[in-house]
Enzyme design. Structure first.
Site, PDB file in Angstrom:
ATOM      1  N   LYS A  11      77.054  40.050  75.844  1.00 19.54           N
ATOM      2  CA  LYS A  11      76.135  39.066  76.414  1.00 19.54           C
ATOM      3  C   LYS A  11      76.405  38.882  77.912  1.00 19.54           C
ATOM      4  O   LYS A  11      77.440  39.330  78.423  1.00 19.54           O
ATOM      5  CB  LYS A  11      76.283  37.751  75.637  1.00 19.54           C
ATOM      6  CG  LYS A  11      75.921  37.868  74.134  1.00 19.54           C
ATOM      7  CD  LYS A  11      76.076  36.524  73.410  1.00 19.54           C
ATOM      8  CE  LYS A  11      75.751  36.630  71.920  1.00 19.54           C
ATOM      9  NZ  LYS A  11      75.809  35.316  71.240  1.00 19.54           N
ATOM     10  N   TYR A  51      66.411  36.539  68.298  1.00 15.16           N
ATOM     11  CA  TYR A  51      66.938  35.339  67.649  1.00 15.16           C
ATOM     12  C   TYR A  51      65.877  34.591  66.837  1.00 15.16           C
ATOM     13  O   TYR A  51      65.990  33.387  66.639  1.00 15.16           O
ATOM     14  CB  TYR A  51      67.569  34.415  68.703  1.00 15.16           C
ATOM     15  CG  TYR A  51      68.955  34.854  69.138  1.00 15.16           C
ATOM     16  CD1 TYR A  51      69.959  35.113  68.205  1.00 15.16           C
ATOM     17  CD2 TYR A  51      69.274  34.987  70.493  1.00 15.16           C
ATOM     18  CE1 TYR A  51      71.232  35.510  68.598  1.00 15.16           C
ATOM     19  CE2 TYR A  51      70.555  35.375  70.892  1.00 15.16           C
ATOM     20  CZ  TYR A  51      71.528  35.635  69.938  1.00 15.16           C
ATOM     21  OH  TYR A  51      72.793  36.011  70.321  1.00 15.16           O
ATOM     22  N   ASN A 122      79.701  33.025  73.477  1.00 12.76           N
ATOM     23  CA  ASN A 122      80.730  33.730  72.707  1.00 12.76           C
ATOM     24  C   ASN A 122      80.772  35.232  72.976  1.00 12.76           C
ATOM     25  O   ASN A 122      81.265  36.002  72.180  1.00 12.76           O
ATOM     26  CB  ASN A 122      80.580  33.404  71.222  1.00 12.76           C
ATOM     27  CG  ASN A 122      79.180  33.677  70.707  1.00 12.76           C
ATOM     28  OD1 ASN A 122      78.382  34.299  71.411  1.00 12.76           O
ATOM     29  ND2 ASN A 122      78.891  33.238  69.507  1.00 12.76           N
ATOM     30  N   HIS A 125      77.364  39.712  70.563  1.00  9.38           N
ATOM     31  CA  HIS A 125      76.547  39.591  69.353  1.00  9.38           C
ATOM     32  C   HIS A 125      76.904  40.761  68.455  1.00  9.38           C
ATOM     33  O   HIS A 125      77.167  41.862  68.939  1.00  9.38           O
ATOM     34  CB  HIS A 125      75.048  39.664  69.695  1.00  9.38           C
ATOM     35  CG  HIS A 125      74.197  39.915  68.479  1.00  9.38           C
ATOM     36  ND1 HIS A 125      73.807  38.899  67.640  1.00  9.38           N
ATOM     37  CD2 HIS A 125      73.709  41.065  67.938  1.00  9.38           C
ATOM     38  CE1 HIS A 125      73.105  39.412  66.634  1.00  9.38           C
ATOM     39  NE2 HIS A 125      73.021  40.723  66.793  1.00  9.38           N
ATOM     40  N   GLU A 136      67.354  44.893  64.312  1.00 10.61           N
ATOM     41  CA  GLU A 136      67.829  44.703  65.685  1.00 10.61           C
ATOM     42  C   GLU A 136      67.924  46.034  66.443  1.00 10.61           C
ATOM     43  O   GLU A 136      67.539  46.106  67.614  1.00 10.61           O
ATOM     44  CB  GLU A 136      69.194  44.003  65.668  1.00 10.61           C
ATOM     45  CG  GLU A 136      69.101  42.563  65.159  1.00 10.61           C
ATOM     46  CD  GLU A 136      70.466  41.929  64.900  1.00 10.61           C
ATOM     47  OE1 GLU A 136      71.506  42.595  65.116  1.00 10.61           O
ATOM     48  OE2 GLU A 136      70.483  40.751  64.479  1.00 10.61           O
TER      49      GLU A 136
HETATM   50  N1  UDP Z   1      74.954  29.447  68.485  1.00 10.96           N
HETATM   51  C1  UDP Z   1      75.202  28.258  69.160  1.00 10.96           C
HETATM   52  N2  UDP Z   1      75.479  27.138  68.423  1.00 10.96           N
HETATM   53  C2  UDP Z   1      75.535  27.151  67.064  1.00 10.96           C
HETATM   54  C3  UDP Z   1      75.295  28.348  66.389  1.00 10.96           C
HETATM   55  C4  UDP Z   1      75.010  29.492  67.125  1.00 10.96           C
HETATM   56  O1  UDP Z   1      75.155  28.231  70.377  1.00 10.96           O
HETATM   57  O2  UDP Z   1      75.804  26.091  66.466  1.00 10.96           O
HETATM   58  C5  UDP Z   1      74.621  30.665  69.263  1.00 10.96           C
HETATM   59  C6  UDP Z   1      75.850  31.579  69.468  1.00 10.96           C
HETATM   60  O3  UDP Z   1      75.757  32.166  70.767  1.00 10.96           O
HETATM   61  C7  UDP Z   1      75.648  32.612  68.372  1.00 10.96           C
HETATM   62  C8  UDP Z   1      74.129  32.753  68.345  1.00 10.96           C
HETATM   63  O4  UDP Z   1      73.653  31.425  68.581  1.00 10.96           O
HETATM   64  O5  UDP Z   1      76.306  33.823  68.650  1.00 10.96           O
HETATM   65  C9  UDP Z   1      73.575  33.291  67.027  1.00 10.96           C
HETATM   66  O6  UDP Z   1      74.021  32.491  65.968  1.00 10.96           O
HETATM   67  P1  UDP Z   1      74.468  33.104  64.570  1.00 10.96           P
HETATM   68  O7  UDP Z   1      74.501  31.992  63.579  1.00 10.96           O
HETATM   69  O8  UDP Z   1      73.617  34.293  64.251  1.00 10.96           O
HETATM   70  O9  UDP Z   1      75.985  33.548  64.838  1.00 10.96           O
HETATM   71  P2  UDP Z   1      76.622  35.011  65.039  1.00 10.96           P
HETATM   72  O10 UDP Z   1      75.950  35.933  64.060  1.00 10.96           O
HETATM   73  O11 UDP Z   1      76.371  35.397  66.484  1.00 10.96           O
HETATM   74  O12 UDP Z   1      78.094  34.844  64.746  1.00 10.96           O
HETATM   75 MG    MG Z   2      73.870  36.309  63.864  1.00 11.22          MG
END
Ligand code: UDP
Ligand code: MG
Length: 166
Positions: A11, A51, A122, A125, A136
């Site tokens: 990212k 997303y 974080n 992805h 994706e």
């Molecule tokens: N995210 C966030 N707050 C939350 C949950 C998710 O900012 O409470 C953001 C974070 O950057 C995350 C992305 O949204 O990587 C996608 O969320 P997902 O639940 O798919 O988590 P991932 O698969 O990335 O672990």
């Molecule tokens: Mg995810």
């Protein structure tokens, strides 16, 4: 266990902090193969499509701005990893979604942060299932940008102007 693919995005915070090398090195511990890689300037359409499952979350608009690079740099590195159990292997090294809960030596544990507005910056992805990996990868890559055609393809005559070197 069959061969699996996983889309990884480094990212904009990962790029602006010069973490691409570290992240790719760390992911090499998986012994998976990189089948495609590129730097992308993310449009709003691509961000929202990527997303789409989170569009009702209160952090959605901030998340879209984050992945588009509004807070860091307008660049994302997209990679396709392939191999046995690719998704689980990549996600273990990436760490938990919330960087404060992630294993401290995972990518997110090491380099992630939570912003004052609550978005999890974080750094990476990773696809979470074979079905989302397929969706994706098809969204981020054209078939000819991946070393081998993972998914079925077809030939189609498309006449659109293309940017070429002068
Ligand atoms: N995210 C966030 N707050 C939350 C949950 C998710 O900012 O409470 C953001 C974070 O950057 C995350 C992305 O949204 O990587 C996608 O969320 P997902 O639940 O798919 O988590 P991932 O698969 O990335 O672990
Ligand atoms: Mg995810």
């Amino acid at each position: 266990m069959a061969k699996e693919q996983c889309l990884v995005l480094i990212k904009p915070d990962g790029l602006v902090k010069s973490l691409t090398g570290d992240i790719i090195s760390k992911l090499s511990e998986t012994e998976l193969k990189i089948m495609g890689a590129k730097i992308v300037q993310v449009t709003k359409e691509l961000a929202e499509e990527h997303y789409q499952q989170l569009k009702n979350e209160k952090f959605f608009d901030e998340l879209i701005r984050y992945i588009m690079g509004e807070y860091h740099t307008k660049r994302v590195m997209a990679l396709v990893y392939e191999g046995e159990n690719a998704i689980e292997k990549v996600r273990r090294i990436a760490g938990a979604t919330n960087p404060e809960q992630a294993d401290p030596i995972s990518i997110r544990g090491k380099y992630g942060r939570i912003t004052t507005s609550g978005v999890f910056e974080n750094v990476v992805h990773a696809s979470d299932s074979p079905a989302s990996a397929e969706r994706e990868i098809k969204l981020w890559f054209r078939p000819d940008e991946i070393v081998h055609t993972i998914y079925p393809t077809e030939e189609k005559e498309i006449k659109t102007p293309k940017l070429i070197w002068k």
